[in-house]
Design a protein around this motif. Sequence first.
Motif, PDB file in Angstrom:
ATOM      1  N   GLY A 287       4.376  -1.351   3.220  1.00 48.08           N
ATOM      2  CA  GLY A 287       3.802  -0.046   2.932  1.00 48.08           C
ATOM      3  C   GLY A 287       4.863   1.017   2.705  1.00 48.08           C
TER       4      GLY A 287
ATOM      5  N   LEU B  35       2.079   0.132  11.046  1.00 52.00           N
ATOM      6  CA  LEU B  35       0.848   0.266  11.836  1.00 52.00           C
ATOM      7  C   LEU B  35       1.158   0.636  13.284  1.00 52.00           C
TER       8      LEU B  35
ATOM      9  N   ALA C  30       4.121  -3.830   6.887  1.00 51.74           N
ATOM     10  CA  ALA C  30       2.875  -3.160   7.261  1.00 51.74           C
ATOM     11  C   ALA C  30       2.632  -3.165   8.761  1.00 51.74           C
TER      12      ALA C  30
ATOM     13  N   ALA D 205      -5.693   4.254   6.135  1.00 53.72           N
ATOM     14  CA  ALA D 205      -4.395   3.663   6.458  1.00 53.72           C
ATOM     15  C   ALA D 205      -4.506   2.466   7.379  1.00 53.72           C
TER      16      ALA D 205
ATOM     17  N   CYS E  86       0.833  -1.201   0.000  1.00 54.38           N
ATOM     18  CA  CYS E  86       0.000   0.000   0.000  1.00 54.38           C
ATOM     19  C   CYS E  86       0.869   1.252   0.000  1.00 54.38           C
TER      20      CYS E  86
ATOM     21  N   LEU F 205      -3.234  -1.179   6.047  1.00 57.92           N
ATOM     22  CA  LEU F 205      -2.050  -1.794   6.648  1.00 57.92           C
ATOM     23  C   LEU F 205      -2.371  -3.127   7.308  1.00 57.92           C
TER      24      LEU F 205
END
Length: 241
Positions: free
Chosen positions: A208, A226, A222, A198, A35, A202
């Motif tokens: 990411g 996070l 991710a 987000a 992402c 995530l």
Amino acid sequence: MKKPLLQLTNCNSYYGPVQVHFDVSLTVPERSIVCLLGGNASGKSTTMKTILGLQVPKTGRVTMEGKDITGAPTSEIVRAGISTVPEARRLFGDMTVRENLMMGAYVRNDQIEIQRDYERVLELFPRLKERIRQKAGTMSGGEQQMVAMARALMGRPKLIIMDEPTMGLSPLFVDRVLDLIATVNKTGVSIFMVEQNASMALQIADYGYVLQTGRIVLEGPANELLANPKIRSAYLGDNVA
């Protein structure tokens, strides 16, 4: 370690005299979900356009499975194995669900395999099977997003580029669409998504990147992003210093 599928390497892009990308580099490995996070005017849209050949960087390059596709025609990029789910779906509203799905296979001519993929897509999206003759423009936002995802799969891609896949959806459909993205990924298709949600993105992503004013300022697995205080403060609404 997973092999790189898509790579942007040191891309510098301009709109006229204004530079909007500064040495942007990112990688989407095979069978992964990556992402891209960033606020307004961060350069996310330019990243999408660069991948799809709609924006040609002044320097740097885009490769798919090691092949240079920088600035290639979009049809060639689709044939290289990249499909897209654009922001706001952009379906053909007056066409049926089936007709929209078949548009996803427009660069293919293997009719038997197209039919097999069509049947597999309907197994993956049973709600669409129930509405196969319905005009896409009469469906809910969440259902339209399913059509857009299914249409992308009809190109038999190795990678799907998604632009804000949960934008404008009800909380119920946000969860459903993210579950479907994870399910599609499990079939072997990599996902690269630009997503403003987000926290949700995530949770299903493997890796990411954070883009600010045209620069990658943060990247990582991710789960680490996070938990990162900077990410939580900027994107998740936590009051973390």
